[in-house]
Design a protein around this motif. Structure first.
Motif, PDB file in Angstrom:
ATOM      1  N   SER A 193       0.825  -1.209   0.000  1.00  0.00           N
ATOM      2  CA  SER A 193       0.000   0.000   0.000  1.00  0.00           C
ATOM      3  C   SER A 193       0.860   1.260   0.000  1.00  0.00           C
ATOM      4  O   SER A 193       0.511   2.258  -0.642  1.00  0.00           O
ATOM      5  CB  SER A 193      -0.932   0.011   1.213  1.00  0.00           C
ATOM      6  OG  SER A 193      -1.933  -0.971   1.087  1.00  0.00           O
ATOM      7  N   TRP A 194       1.983   1.224   0.706  1.00  0.00           N
ATOM      8  CA  TRP A 194       2.870   2.396   0.713  1.00  0.00           C
ATOM      9  C   TRP A 194       3.591   2.545  -0.624  1.00  0.00           C
ATOM     10  O   TRP A 194       3.845   3.667  -1.079  1.00  0.00           O
ATOM     11  CB  TRP A 194       3.869   2.303   1.865  1.00  0.00           C
ATOM     12  CG  TRP A 194       3.327   2.969   3.089  1.00  0.00           C
ATOM     13  CD1 TRP A 194       2.618   2.397   4.105  1.00  0.00           C
ATOM     14  CD2 TRP A 194       3.401   4.362   3.392  1.00  0.00           C
ATOM     15  NE1 TRP A 194       2.248   3.335   5.027  1.00  0.00           N
ATOM     16  CE2 TRP A 194       2.719   4.559   4.624  1.00  0.00           C
ATOM     17  CE3 TRP A 194       3.969   5.461   2.769  1.00  0.00           C
ATOM     18  CZ2 TRP A 194       2.598   5.812   5.220  1.00  0.00           C
ATOM     19  CZ3 TRP A 194       3.852   6.704   3.365  1.00  0.00           C
ATOM     20  CH2 TRP A 194       3.177   6.875   4.575  1.00  0.00           C
ATOM     21  N   TRP A 195       3.943   1.447  -1.251  1.00  0.00           N
ATOM     22  CA  TRP A 195       4.516   1.509  -2.609  1.00  0.00           C
ATOM     23  C   TRP A 195       3.540   2.228  -3.534  1.00  0.00           C
ATOM     24  O   TRP A 195       3.909   3.167  -4.250  1.00  0.00           O
ATOM     25  CB  TRP A 195       4.801   0.089  -3.092  1.00  0.00           C
ATOM     26  CG  TRP A 195       5.236  -0.060  -4.518  1.00  0.00           C
ATOM     27  CD1 TRP A 195       4.537   0.303  -5.639  1.00  0.00           C
ATOM     28  CD2 TRP A 195       6.465  -0.627  -5.002  1.00  0.00           C
ATOM     29  NE1 TRP A 195       5.239  -0.007  -6.780  1.00  0.00           N
ATOM     30  CE2 TRP A 195       6.425  -0.576  -6.415  1.00  0.00           C
ATOM     31  CE3 TRP A 195       7.578  -1.188  -4.382  1.00  0.00           C
ATOM     32  CZ2 TRP A 195       7.459  -1.068  -7.214  1.00  0.00           C
ATOM     33  CZ3 TRP A 195       8.607  -1.675  -5.183  1.00  0.00           C
ATOM     34  CH2 TRP A 195       8.554  -1.612  -6.574  1.00  0.00           C
ATOM     35  N   MET A 196       2.275   1.788  -3.515  1.00  0.00           N
ATOM     36  CA  MET A 196       1.270   2.376  -4.396  1.00  0.00           C
ATOM     37  C   MET A 196       0.969   3.824  -4.019  1.00  0.00           C
ATOM     38  O   MET A 196       0.753   4.678  -4.889  1.00  0.00           O
ATOM     39  CB  MET A 196      -0.004   1.538  -4.342  1.00  0.00           C
ATOM     40  CG  MET A 196       0.158   0.124  -4.883  1.00  0.00           C
ATOM     41  SD  MET A 196       0.639   0.116  -6.621  1.00  0.00           S
ATOM     42  CE  MET A 196      -0.813   0.828  -7.374  1.00  0.00           C
ATOM     43  N   ARG A 197       0.957   4.095  -2.747  1.00  0.00           N
ATOM     44  CA  ARG A 197       0.676   5.457  -2.289  1.00  0.00           C
ATOM     45  C   ARG A 197       1.725   6.440  -2.802  1.00  0.00           C
ATOM     46  O   ARG A 197       1.388   7.490  -3.370  1.00  0.00           O
ATOM     47  CB  ARG A 197       0.640   5.473  -0.760  1.00  0.00           C
ATOM     48  CG  ARG A 197       0.474   6.858  -0.155  1.00  0.00           C
ATOM     49  CD  ARG A 197       0.409   6.762   1.359  1.00  0.00           C
ATOM     50  NE  ARG A 197       0.271   8.070   1.976  1.00  0.00           N
ATOM     51  CZ  ARG A 197       0.031   8.259   3.274  1.00  0.00           C
ATOM     52  NH1 ARG A 197      -0.117   7.221   4.068  1.00  0.00           N
ATOM     53  NH2 ARG A 197      -0.073   9.480   3.767  1.00  0.00           N
ATOM     54  N   LEU A 198       2.989   6.103  -2.618  1.00  0.00           N
ATOM     55  CA  LEU A 198       4.054   7.005  -3.047  1.00  0.00           C
ATOM     56  C   LEU A 198       4.138   7.095  -4.567  1.00  0.00           C
ATOM     57  O   LEU A 198       4.370   8.179  -5.124  1.00  0.00           O
ATOM     58  CB  LEU A 198       5.394   6.540  -2.470  1.00  0.00           C
ATOM     59  CG  LEU A 198       5.546   6.647  -0.948  1.00  0.00           C
ATOM     60  CD1 LEU A 198       6.924   6.154  -0.521  1.00  0.00           C
ATOM     61  CD2 LEU A 198       5.336   8.081  -0.469  1.00  0.00           C
ATOM     62  N   LEU A 199       3.946   5.966  -5.249  1.00  0.00           N
ATOM     63  CA  LEU A 199       4.021   5.969  -6.712  1.00  0.00           C
ATOM     64  C   LEU A 199       2.922   6.848  -7.308  1.00  0.00           C
ATOM     65  O   LEU A 199       3.189   7.727  -8.143  1.00  0.00           O
ATOM     66  CB  LEU A 199       3.910   4.539  -7.239  1.00  0.00           C
ATOM     67  CG  LEU A 199       3.879   4.372  -8.762  1.00  0.00           C
ATOM     68  CD1 LEU A 199       5.128   4.960  -9.400  1.00  0.00           C
ATOM     69  CD2 LEU A 199       3.729   2.902  -9.136  1.00  0.00           C
ATOM     70  N   VAL A 203       3.390  10.534  -9.376  1.00  0.00           N
ATOM     71  CA  VAL A 203       2.919  10.682 -10.755  1.00  0.00           C
ATOM     72  C   VAL A 203       1.823  11.741 -10.836  1.00  0.00           C
ATOM     73  O   VAL A 203       1.821  12.593 -11.737  1.00  0.00           O
ATOM     74  CB  VAL A 203       2.406   9.332 -11.298  1.00  0.00           C
ATOM     75  CG1 VAL A 203       1.788   9.509 -12.681  1.00  0.00           C
ATOM     76  CG2 VAL A 203       3.541   8.316 -11.360  1.00  0.00           C
ATOM     77  N   ALA A 204       0.884  11.708  -9.897  1.00  0.00           N
ATOM     78  CA  ALA A 204      -0.237  12.656  -9.918  1.00  0.00           C
ATOM     79  C   ALA A 204       0.247  14.093  -9.753  1.00  0.00           C
ATOM     80  O   ALA A 204      -0.193  14.997 -10.477  1.00  0.00           O
ATOM     81  CB  ALA A 204      -1.237  12.299  -8.820  1.00  0.00           C
ATOM     82  N   GLN A 205       1.142  14.317  -8.807  1.00  0.00           N
ATOM     83  CA  GLN A 205       1.638  15.675  -8.582  1.00  0.00           C
ATOM     84  C   GLN A 205       2.376  16.196  -9.810  1.00  0.00           C
ATOM     85  O   GLN A 205       2.200  17.352 -10.215  1.00  0.00           O
ATOM     86  CB  GLN A 205       2.565  15.690  -7.362  1.00  0.00           C
ATOM     87  CG  GLN A 205       1.837  15.501  -6.041  1.00  0.00           C
ATOM     88  CD  GLN A 205       2.790  15.428  -4.867  1.00  0.00           C
ATOM     89  OE1 GLN A 205       4.000  15.214  -5.033  1.00  0.00           O
ATOM     90  NE2 GLN A 205       2.264  15.593  -3.669  1.00  0.00           N
ATOM     91  N   ARG A 206       3.172  15.347 -10.404  1.00  0.00           N
ATOM     92  CA  ARG A 206       3.961  15.767 -11.565  1.00  0.00           C
ATOM     93  C   ARG A 206       3.067  16.032 -12.773  1.00  0.00           C
ATOM     94  O   ARG A 206       3.264  17.012 -13.504  1.00  0.00           O
ATOM     95  CB  ARG A 206       4.985  14.672 -11.882  1.00  0.00           C
ATOM     96  CG  ARG A 206       6.103  15.083 -12.801  1.00  0.00           C
ATOM     97  CD  ARG A 206       7.174  14.016 -12.800  1.00  0.00           C
ATOM     98  NE  ARG A 206       8.206  14.272 -13.788  1.00  0.00           N
ATOM     99  CZ  ARG A 206       9.247  13.476 -13.994  1.00  0.00           C
ATOM    100  NH1 ARG A 206       9.383  12.371 -13.260  1.00  0.00           N
ATOM    101  NH2 ARG A 206      10.151  13.771 -14.913  1.00  0.00           N
ATOM    102  N   GLN A 213      -3.280  21.652 -13.546  1.00  0.00           N
ATOM    103  CA  GLN A 213      -4.568  21.222 -13.029  1.00  0.00           C
ATOM    104  C   GLN A 213      -4.438  20.894 -11.547  1.00  0.00           C
ATOM    105  O   GLN A 213      -3.333  20.745 -11.011  1.00  0.00           O
ATOM    106  CB  GLN A 213      -5.063  19.974 -13.779  1.00  0.00           C
ATOM    107  CG  GLN A 213      -5.335  20.184 -15.253  1.00  0.00           C
ATOM    108  CD  GLN A 213      -6.581  21.012 -15.503  1.00  0.00           C
ATOM    109  OE1 GLN A 213      -7.489  21.053 -14.675  1.00  0.00           O
ATOM    110  NE2 GLN A 213      -6.629  21.690 -16.639  1.00  0.00           N
ATOM    111  N   VAL A 214      -5.578  20.776 -10.881  1.00  0.00           N
ATOM    112  CA  VAL A 214      -5.621  20.318  -9.492  1.00  0.00           C
ATOM    113  C   VAL A 214      -6.669  19.217  -9.400  1.00  0.00           C
ATOM    114  O   VAL A 214      -7.477  19.037 -10.304  1.00  0.00           O
ATOM    115  CB  VAL A 214      -5.981  21.469  -8.520  1.00  0.00           C
ATOM    116  CG1 VAL A 214      -4.903  22.525  -8.505  1.00  0.00           C
ATOM    117  CG2 VAL A 214      -7.332  22.081  -8.887  1.00  0.00           C
ATOM    118  N   GLY A 215      -6.638  18.478  -8.305  1.00  0.00           N
ATOM    119  CA  GLY A 215      -7.632  17.429  -8.113  1.00  0.00           C
ATOM    120  C   GLY A 215      -7.069  16.050  -8.371  1.00  0.00           C
ATOM    121  O   GLY A 215      -5.863  15.856  -8.549  1.00  0.00           O
TER     122      GLY A 215
END
Length: 406
Positions: A193-199, A203-206, A213-215
């Motif tokens: 879950s932490w692997w997926m959370r950080l990944l 990606v989303a922030q970048r 965009q936001v959201g």
């Protein structure tokens, strides 16, 4: 509250309903909604019918034990399944470079987490991973190694290119000298879950920064299916590696960009089939080895010697070359739709699994539809129980027809 709900519904049915006889010859009121009532003291419907017989999804903790070595197939999709990793018909832009982002993150995560990366495939609106958590490996790391790996995942300082800088002694001591924080981080390093959370977060922030965009970028929750036997692991890894071919994005394994199968082929051939300057690691040194070499491997965690992956432990009972041969043969069946003779070298593999070639192809093609929470032989799934509630896991009728129990 429930009594009020029943009384309200009863009053509505009493006004609108019509009298009829149920199977037992008793007077029953059938309302316009089709709910049956056997008098005021007997309710003939179950509450599950109010919600369409749909069971709530199990919590991750009810399926996965953080102290247990477990293999999982995980899928994460972009919001509304938009093509945010490929050609987006809405914006008219191409986002293939984001697949490179994800693969670079996977390479880095494989170096830092106590998790084996078995297979991956990155498509235009989602990606697949097959991961094996290794709490047994993390237990072998000393406090400094735990702190160092975490600070390389969540660095305090970065270079001009955004890459994490090696942690200082002061930064290491911030974790090493706090037993509570150290124990928490040690657990996180083998947590899928932490692997997926950080990944997904990276990606989303970048991507949001790039799009201004936001959201949300990914759907709320990634899907995870626990693989509990060797047949499930083999079928799932094949399903993941052949996803681009199944989606008509490629014709061969070599052309299946951003997949673990392509990386394993490149490790044998010595590099990509075409010149590439994408900065990716065109080999499989960050992936889990394929073969479990019982003669050579030492029992136990078998820590990585190169530092480019979590461990040196394989996940199948045959070689990488034989696995690629199986992929190639299966891809031909899926692409052409003309099942042919199973090569002699592959016959023992399917025989060991107790599967016909046609059954194997259906398992690989429809793996995502056939298995929802736990994947494996129905006999093994039936014996498996959820950790907290001891519930049995559902096996579809089609899976029971395809795979003989036992």
């Amino acid at each position: 509250m429930i009594a009020y709900f029943l009384r309200t519904v009863w009053n509505q049915q009493d006004k609108r309903g019509q009298s009829t006889l149920d199977k037992r010859g008793q007077s029953t009121l059938i309302g316009v909604d089709g709910w049956g009532w056997g008098g005021r003291n007997e309710v003939l419907f179950s509450f599950s019918s109010l919600w369409g017989h749909t069971m709530a999804r199990l919590a991750r903790a009810d399926v996965f034990d953080p102290d247990e070595v477990a293999i999982a197939h995980v899928i994460s999709r972009t919001v509304r399944r938009c093509f945010l990793f490929g050609d987006d018909p809405v914006s008219g832009k191409n986002f293939d470079h984001r697949k490179v982002w994800i693969e670079k993150y996977l390479t880095h995560f494989a170096k830092c987490f106590g998790i084996d990366l078995i297979a991956f495939a990155i498509l235009s609106n989602h990606y697949h991973l097959v991961l094996r958590s290794r709490p047994d490996v993390v237990k072998q790391w000393d406090d400094t190694e735990v702190a160092r790996r975490w600070l390389m995942l969540c660095p305090h300082r970065k270079d001009s290119n955004g890459n994490p800088l090696p942690p200082t002694e002061s930064e290491l001591n911030g974790i090493r000298k706090c037993p509570v924080e150290l124990a928490k981080i040690r657990s996180r390093l083998s947590d899928i879950s932490w692997w997926m959370r950080l990944l997904n977060q990276r990606v989303a922030q970048r991507a949001n920064l790039e799009d201004e965009q936001v959201g949300r970028f990914f759907q709320d929750r990634y899907k995870a299916v626990k693989l509990i036997d060797e047949a499930a692991v083999l079928a799932c890894a094949t399903y993941v590696d052949l996803n681009p071919i199944r989606a008509a994005m490629a014709e061969t394994i070599e052309q299946s960009d951003h997949t673990s199968a392509q990386r394993r082929v490149e490790a044998i051939t010595g590099g990509p089939s075409v010149d590439s300057d994408d900065g990716l690691q065109h080999d499989d040194s960050f992936l889990s080895p394929v073969e479990i070499d019982e003669a050579a491997e030492q029992p136990g965690p078998n820590l990585s010697k190169s530092g480019s992956r979590c461990s040196e432990k394989g996940f199948l009972w045959f070689s990488k070359e034989r696995y690629l041969e199986l992929l190639d043969w299966t891809a031909r069946q899926i692409a052409d739709g003309k099942p042919g003779r199973t090569p002699d070298g592959l016959a023992p593999i399917l025989k060991r699994l107790g599967l016909e070639s046609s059954v194997w192809c259906e398992l690989v093609t429809d793996f995502g539809k056939l298995f929802k929470t736990v994947a494996g032989n129905p006999f093994h799934v039936d014996a498996h129980r959820s950790r907290q509630t001891q519930r049995r896991f559902r096996v579809s009728r089609r899976v029971r027809d395809l795979i003989p129990s036992g």
